[in-house]
Scaffold this motif. Structure first.
Motif, mmCIF file in Angstrom:
data_model
loop_
_atom_site.group_PDB
_atom_site.id
_atom_site.type_symbol
_atom_site.label_atom_id
_atom_site.label_comp_id
_atom_site.label_asym_id
_atom_site.label_seq_id
_atom_site.Cartn_x
_atom_site.Cartn_y
_atom_site.Cartn_z
ATOM 1 N N ARG A 173 69.643 29.977 62.501
ATOM 2 C CA ARG A 173 68.183 29.893 62.638
ATOM 3 C C ARG A 173 67.472 30.225 61.326
ATOM 4 O O ARG A 173 66.371 29.726 61.088
ATOM 5 C CB ARG A 173 67.692 30.797 63.766
ATOM 6 C CG ARG A 173 67.820 32.278 63.542
ATOM 7 C CD ARG A 173 67.027 33.042 64.602
ATOM 8 N NE ARG A 173 67.194 34.476 64.461
ATOM 9 C CZ ARG A 173 68.024 35.209 65.191
ATOM 10 N NH1 ARG A 173 68.775 34.633 66.112
ATOM 11 N NH2 ARG A 173 68.127 36.513 65.013
ATOM 12 N N ALA A 176 67.686 26.946 59.468
ATOM 13 C CA ALA A 176 66.828 25.962 60.142
ATOM 14 C C ALA A 176 65.371 26.186 59.777
ATOM 15 O O ALA A 176 64.599 25.233 59.616
ATOM 16 C CB ALA A 176 67.031 26.049 61.650
ATOM 17 N N ARG A 177 64.985 27.454 59.639
ATOM 18 C CA ARG A 177 63.597 27.772 59.278
ATOM 19 C C ARG A 177 63.281 27.250 57.870
ATOM 20 O O ARG A 177 62.183 26.739 57.626
ATOM 21 C CB ARG A 177 63.390 29.284 59.347
ATOM 22 C CG ARG A 177 61.937 29.723 59.298
ATOM 23 C CD ARG A 177 61.803 31.225 59.420
ATOM 24 N NE ARG A 177 62.413 31.720 60.654
ATOM 25 C CZ ARG A 177 63.459 32.547 60.698
ATOM 26 N NH1 ARG A 177 64.015 32.981 59.573
ATOM 27 N NH2 ARG A 177 63.950 32.948 61.844
ATOM 28 N N LEU A 181 63.174 22.862 60.816
ATOM 29 C CA LEU A 181 63.705 22.183 61.989
ATOM 30 C C LEU A 181 64.093 23.192 63.055
ATOM 31 O O LEU A 181 64.286 24.378 62.773
ATOM 32 C CB LEU A 181 64.948 21.358 61.612
ATOM 33 C CG LEU A 181 64.765 20.215 60.618
ATOM 34 C CD1 LEU A 181 66.121 19.667 60.204
ATOM 35 C CD2 LEU A 181 63.906 19.114 61.207
ATOM 36 N N SER A 182 64.254 22.705 64.287
ATOM 37 C CA SER A 182 64.817 23.548 65.336
ATOM 38 C C SER A 182 66.293 23.782 65.021
ATOM 39 O O SER A 182 66.914 23.030 64.262
ATOM 40 C CB SER A 182 64.687 22.870 66.704
ATOM 41 O OG SER A 182 65.535 21.735 66.777
ATOM 42 N N VAL A 183 66.871 24.835 65.599
ATOM 43 C CA VAL A 183 68.277 25.152 65.345
ATOM 44 C C VAL A 183 69.174 23.979 65.728
ATOM 45 O O VAL A 183 70.086 23.591 64.980
ATOM 46 C CB VAL A 183 68.689 26.423 66.107
ATOM 47 C CG1 VAL A 183 70.202 26.632 66.046
ATOM 48 C CG2 VAL A 183 67.976 27.642 65.526
ATOM 49 N N ARG A 185 68.468 20.686 66.068
ATOM 50 C CA ARG A 185 68.308 19.519 65.200
ATOM 51 C C ARG A 185 68.865 19.794 63.810
ATOM 52 O O ARG A 185 69.488 18.929 63.189
ATOM 53 C CB ARG A 185 66.837 19.114 65.108
ATOM 54 C CG ARG A 185 66.286 18.497 66.387
ATOM 55 C CD ARG A 185 64.867 18.027 66.205
ATOM 56 N NE ARG A 185 64.783 16.962 65.225
ATOM 57 C CZ ARG A 185 63.771 16.783 64.394
ATOM 58 N NH1 ARG A 185 62.769 17.633 64.386
ATOM 59 N NH2 ARG A 185 63.754 15.783 63.539
ATOM 60 N N PHE A 186 68.662 21.011 63.317
ATOM 61 C CA PHE A 186 69.192 21.356 61.997
ATOM 62 C C PHE A 186 70.710 21.284 61.986
ATOM 63 O O PHE A 186 71.315 20.720 61.062
ATOM 64 C CB PHE A 186 68.733 22.760 61.589
ATOM 65 C CG PHE A 186 69.386 23.243 60.324
ATOM 66 C CD1 PHE A 186 68.983 22.749 59.087
ATOM 67 C CD2 PHE A 186 70.417 24.168 60.367
ATOM 68 C CE1 PHE A 186 69.598 23.173 57.919
ATOM 69 C CE2 PHE A 186 71.044 24.596 59.207
ATOM 70 C CZ PHE A 186 70.621 24.099 57.978
ATOM 71 N N HIS A 187 71.339 21.848 63.004
ATOM 72 C CA HIS A 187 72.807 21.849 63.072
ATOM 73 C C HIS A 187 73.339 20.421 63.039
ATOM 74 O O HIS A 187 74.265 20.096 62.272
ATOM 75 C CB HIS A 187 73.270 22.574 64.339
ATOM 76 C CG HIS A 187 74.745 22.851 64.377
ATOM 77 N ND1 HIS A 187 75.668 21.876 64.694
ATOM 78 C CD2 HIS A 187 75.455 23.982 64.129
ATOM 79 C CE1 HIS A 187 76.877 22.400 64.646
ATOM 80 N NE2 HIS A 187 76.786 23.664 64.298
#
Length: 261
Positions: A173, A176-177, A181-183, A185-187
């Motif tokens: 997270r 992602a920040r 992005l959201s966690v 979507r970032f992953h």
């Protein structure tokens, strides 16, 4: 145009459900995804609004929306063009052009952070609501891309962030920040673009930096282990040996031998 007294608040948080809404209104509206996914159709153009995306709903445009799993959005209801020109100054013309056509747009990471900040603010305060909406609109007027354009992750910024925080616990997270992005979507994006999971990326950066410190400094192995985020010297040694096939002493000896060649 509706009078100001009959309009909803300029900024509001709204929950959407599977119950579909179909209507139009005389004012222009922006709908920013915060959580979940909102299916949106404006004048026959369909889109899906989620985090880092927004829908532009021009005045009098017939639109329908609904969310099968439920969603939360930040909504900006723009009073009228006079309000826009009074609040946005030289940004007003660009903002008006942006708001004249139905669209689904993608926010930059900075714009996404601003939306998140406003959503967490006391937006029932009229000053925060009006000035926050104006700030957001000015940012959008300066640049906003169609939602179907996909941009690469800011890998240089992610590298720099990880390297600055190696001595601390790092979670997905946090990265992602940085990417806005959201966690989830970032992953997915990170794996797609790099071939590594974010956790693997952090682990490799810890080992790379640890090896560099072994070669370039005379710091004790325990100190290096702490600097790159390992709980103990033994944990760092084991991880280094698994990845490079060398102990810390062997890394230093190999570097010393090469320097004498």
């Amino acid at each position: 145009m509706q009078s100001r007294s009959t309009l909803p608040p300029i900024l509001s948080l709204r929950h959407y459900s599977h119950d579909q809404i179909i209507h139009s209104h005389e004012h222009t509206q922006l709908v920013f995804g915060l959580r979940g996914q909102l299916n949106f159709e404006i004048d026959g153009q369909g889109s899906r609004i989620q985090q880092q995306l927004l829908a532009v709903v021009p005045s009098d445009a017939r639109h329908a929306c609904g969310s099968a799993e439920g969603s939360l959005c930040l909504v900006v209801d723009i009073p009228n063009w006079t309000w826009l020109r009074q609040r946005l100054g030289h940004h007003a013309d660009s903002a008006q052009r942006l708001l004249e056509r139905p669209a689904a747009l993608r926010l930059s990471p900075t714009q996404s952070q601003l939306v998140g900040w406003l959503a967490a603010s006391p937006i029932n305060d009229p000053i925060i609501s009006e000035q926050g909406a104006a700030l957001l609109l000015a940012s959008l007027a300066s640049g906003c891309e169609p939602a179907d354009q996909q941009y690469s992750l800011p890998l240089a910024a992610l590298h720099a962030y990880v390297d600055r925080h190696l001595s601390h616990p790092l979670e997905v997270r946090d990265l992602a920040r940085v990417a806005g992005l959201s966690v989830q979507r970032f992953h997915a994006r990170f794996v797609s673009e790099t071939g590594f999971t974010p956790q693997e990326f952090v682990r490799l950066r810890r080992l790379h930096q640890g090896r560099e410190l072994l070669i370039s400094t005379h710091l004790a192995v325990g100190e290096i282990a702490a600097r790159v985020g390992y709980a103990s010297q033994s944990a760092f040694t084991a991880a280094l040996n698994r990845h490079y096939g060398l102990t810390p002493r062997a890394v230093r000896r190999e570097a010393h031998d090469k320097s004498r060649e």
